[in-house]
Design an enzyme around this catalytic site. Sequence first.
Site, short mmCIF file in Angstrom:
data_model
loop_
_atom_site.label_atom_id
_atom_site.label_comp_id
_atom_site.label_asym_id
_atom_site.label_seq_id
_atom_site.Cartn_x
_atom_site.Cartn_y
_atom_site.Cartn_z
N ASP A 235 0.51 -1.03 -0.17
CA ASP A 235 0.09 -0.21 0.28
C ASP A 235 1.04 1.24 0.24
O ASP A 235 1.98 1.23 0.39
CB ASP A 235 -0.44 0.02 0.79
CG ASP A 235 -2.19 0.61 1.58
OD1 ASP A 235 -2.64 1.39 -0.40
OD2 ASP A 235 -2.88 1.88 1.83
N ASP B 33 -1.39 -0.40 5.16
CA ASP B 33 -1.81 1.40 5.01
C ASP B 33 -0.96 2.40 5.74
O ASP B 33 -0.52 2.57 6.22
CB ASP B 33 -3.63 1.13 5.00
CG ASP B 33 -3.57 3.06 5.12
OD1 ASP B 33 -3.50 3.45 4.61
OD2 ASP B 33 -4.21 3.20 6.29
#
Length: 154
Positions: free
Chosen positions: A9, A134
Site C-alpha cells: 500500500d 496502510d
Amino acid sequence: MSQVEIYTDGACSGNPGPGGYGVVLKYGDKIKELSAAYRKTTNNRMEILAAIIGLEALRRPCTVTLYSDSQYLVNAMTKGWVKRWKANNWMRNKQEAAKNIDLWERMLPLLEQHQVDWVWVKGHADNYYNNRCDFLAVRAIKEQALLEDEGFKK
C-alpha cells in the site's frame, strides 16, 4: 519456486505531498514488514514503489501473489498498459506521456525474475494485511526520516 504473498500500500498526506509505502511479505508462517517515507511524492508513486520494494526483497525467483488496493497499479500490470507504454516510447497515447516511467522501468526486470499474479483488494476494507500496509505507510510518513523521491516530477 517458492510461493510468496506480498501485500502493498502507498499513502500520501496531500497528493503530491509527503508519502510512504508499506509492504508485508508472507512466506509460509514467516512475515516481514517494510516501509519508508518521502518528502514530496504522489500516492501512485508510493503504490508502485511498494510493489517494487516487495519484489526486490525476494532473494531468489518466486511465484508471487501480489495484493494491492491500487487499480492503477493492478490494471497497468494485468491489462498490459505498461508494456504498451514502453513499446510506444513511454507514451500513453499520441499526446500524453506515461507517468512514473522511472518506477515502471525498475519494475519490468523484476517481472522477468518472478512469476507475479496481481490481485486487487478493496482498500480500507476487511483485508488485514492491506490494512497493516496502510498503517505502515502512514506511520512511516509520521515517524521516519523523510527521503527524497528523486523521480518525482510536478
